[in-house]
Scaffold this motif. Structure first.
Motif, short mmCIF file in Angstrom:
data_model
loop_
_atom_site.label_atom_id
_atom_site.label_comp_id
_atom_site.label_asym_id
_atom_site.label_seq_id
_atom_site.Cartn_x
_atom_site.Cartn_y
_atom_site.Cartn_z
N LEU A 53 38.09 56.65 127.89
CA LEU A 53 38.87 57.89 127.79
C LEU A 53 39.34 58.36 129.16
CD1 LEU A 53 36.82 59.89 125.13
CD2 LEU A 53 39.00 58.72 124.84
N GLU A 54 38.45 58.26 130.17
CA GLU A 54 38.85 58.69 131.51
C GLU A 54 39.95 57.80 132.07
OE1 GLU A 54 35.64 58.28 130.66
OE2 GLU A 54 34.74 60.26 130.91
N ARG A 55 39.84 56.49 131.86
CA ARG A 55 40.87 55.58 132.36
C ARG A 55 42.19 55.81 131.65
NH1 ARG A 55 36.98 50.50 132.16
NH2 ARG A 55 37.06 51.19 130.01
N THR A 56 42.14 56.04 130.34
CA THR A 56 43.36 56.30 129.59
C THR A 56 44.00 57.61 130.04
OG1 THR A 56 42.38 55.17 127.71
CG2 THR A 56 44.31 56.51 127.26
N ALA A 57 43.17 58.62 130.26
CA ALA A 57 43.69 59.92 130.71
C ALA A 57 44.38 59.79 132.06
CB ALA A 57 42.56 60.94 130.78
N LYS A 58 43.83 58.99 132.95
CA LYS A 58 44.46 58.79 134.27
C LYS A 58 45.83 58.13 134.11
CE LYS A 58 40.51 58.58 137.35
NZ LYS A 58 39.75 57.76 138.30
N GLU A 59 45.91 57.14 133.24
CA GLU A 59 47.19 56.45 133.02
C GLU A 59 48.22 57.41 132.43
OE1 GLU A 59 48.13 53.38 133.96
OE2 GLU A 59 46.17 53.27 134.94
N VAL A 60 47.79 58.22 131.47
CA VAL A 60 48.71 59.19 130.86
C VAL A 60 49.17 60.21 131.90
CG1 VAL A 60 48.88 61.05 129.14
CG2 VAL A 60 47.80 58.87 128.54
N ASP A 61 48.24 60.66 132.75
CA ASP A 61 48.61 61.60 133.81
C ASP A 61 49.65 61.00 134.74
OD1 ASP A 61 47.01 63.63 132.90
OD2 ASP A 61 45.33 63.19 134.27
N LYS A 62 49.48 59.74 135.09
CA LYS A 62 50.45 59.08 135.98
C LYS A 62 51.83 59.06 135.34
CE LYS A 62 47.23 55.98 138.34
NZ LYS A 62 46.82 54.57 138.51
N GLU A 63 51.87 58.70 134.05
CA GLU A 63 53.15 58.63 133.35
C GLU A 63 53.80 60.01 133.25
OE1 GLU A 63 52.76 56.68 129.60
OE2 GLU A 63 51.73 54.95 130.50
N ASN A 65 53.31 62.56 135.24
CA ASN A 65 53.75 62.96 136.58
C ASN A 65 55.06 62.28 136.95
OD1 ASN A 65 51.66 64.74 137.02
ND2 ASN A 65 50.35 63.22 138.01
N LYS A 66 55.23 61.02 136.56
CA LYS A 66 56.50 60.32 136.84
C LYS A 66 57.65 61.01 136.11
CE LYS A 66 54.68 55.67 137.63
NZ LYS A 66 54.61 54.30 137.08
N GLU A 67 57.42 61.35 134.84
CA GLU A 67 58.48 62.02 134.07
C GLU A 67 58.81 63.38 134.67
OE1 GLU A 67 57.44 62.17 129.95
OE2 GLU A 67 57.18 59.99 129.81
N ILE A 68 57.82 64.11 135.10
CA ILE A 68 58.07 65.42 135.72
C ILE A 68 58.86 65.25 137.00
CG2 ILE A 68 56.93 67.37 136.87
CD1 ILE A 68 54.70 67.12 134.77
N ASP A 69 58.48 64.26 137.80
CA ASP A 69 59.21 64.02 139.05
C ASP A 69 60.67 63.65 138.78
OD1 ASP A 69 56.99 64.59 140.58
OD2 ASP A 69 56.38 62.48 140.81
N GLU A 71 62.48 64.59 136.18
CA GLU A 71 63.17 65.81 135.75
C GLU A 71 63.48 66.71 136.94
OE1 GLU A 71 64.41 66.66 132.75
OE2 GLU A 71 63.84 64.64 132.12
N ILE A 72 62.54 66.78 137.87
CA ILE A 72 62.78 67.60 139.07
C ILE A 72 63.93 67.01 139.87
CG2 ILE A 72 61.78 68.28 141.30
CD1 ILE A 72 59.10 68.60 139.85
N ASP A 73 63.97 65.68 139.98
CA ASP A 73 65.07 65.04 140.71
C ASP A 73 66.40 65.28 140.01
OD1 ASP A 73 63.38 64.12 142.68
OD2 ASP A 73 63.09 62.13 141.76
N LYS A 74 66.42 65.29 138.67
CA LYS A 74 67.66 65.54 137.93
C LYS A 74 68.16 66.96 138.18
CE LYS A 74 66.91 62.47 134.00
NZ LYS A 74 66.61 62.44 132.55
N ILE A 75 67.23 67.92 138.23
CA ILE A 75 67.62 69.31 138.45
C ILE A 75 68.15 69.46 139.86
CG2 ILE A 75 66.77 71.67 138.63
CD1 ILE A 75 64.77 70.96 136.40
N GLY A 76 67.49 68.85 140.81
CA GLY A 76 67.95 68.90 142.18
C GLY A 76 67.47 70.14 142.88
N ASP A 77 67.90 70.26 144.11
CA ASP A 77 67.50 71.40 144.95
C ASP A 77 68.55 72.48 144.85
OD1 ASP A 77 66.12 72.93 146.72
OD2 ASP A 77 66.80 71.88 148.50
N ASP A 78 68.15 73.66 144.37
CA ASP A 78 69.10 74.76 144.19
C ASP A 78 69.33 75.55 145.46
OD1 ASP A 78 69.39 74.08 141.57
OD2 ASP A 78 67.96 75.55 140.80
N ASN A 79 68.59 75.31 146.50
CA ASN A 79 68.75 76.10 147.73
C ASN A 79 69.89 75.66 148.56
OD1 ASN A 79 66.59 77.69 147.07
ND2 ASN A 79 65.12 76.36 148.11
#
Length: 79
Positions: A53-63, A65-69, A71-79
Motif C-alpha cells: 500500500l505504501e509503495r502504491t501510494a508513492k507511485e500514485v502521488d508521483k503521478e 504531482n506530474k499532472e498538477i505540474d 496543469e500549472i505549466d498550462k496555466i502559466g505565470d500570470d505575473n
C-alpha cells in the motif's frame, strides 16, 4: 494513676522525638547517557520494509504531482 499517665506521656514524647529526628536515607539518582545509532538504509532496504500500500501510494502521488505540474505549466505565470 497519675504516675501511669506521666509515664505514658514521657514514653510518647520520647518516641515521637526519636522518630521525627531520625535520619532519612537520601536516594541518589543516576542518569546515564545512551547513544543510539541511527540506521542508514539504502532505498532498496527501505522499500523492503514498506508494504504494498505504501509503495502504491508513492507511485500514485508521483503521478498526481506530474499532472498538477502539467496543469500549472498550462496555466502559466500570470505575473
Amino acid at each position: 494513676m497519675k504516675r501511669l499517665s506521666i509515664l505514658a506521656s514521657a514514653l510518647f514524647l520520647i518516641s515521637s522525638v526519636t522518630i521525627s529526628c531520625r535520619d532519612t536515607s537520601d536516594k541518589e539518582t543516576i542518569v546515564r547517557e545512551v547513544e543510539v545509532e541511527k540506521e542508514v538504509k539504502t532505498p532498496e532496504e527501505a522499500e523492503e520494509k514498506e508494504g504494498i500500500l505504501e509503495r502504491t501510494a508513492k507511485e500514485v502521488d508521483k503521478e498526481i504531482n506530474k499532472e498538477i505540474d502539467e496543469e500549472i505549466d498550462k496555466i502559466g505565470d500570470d505575473n
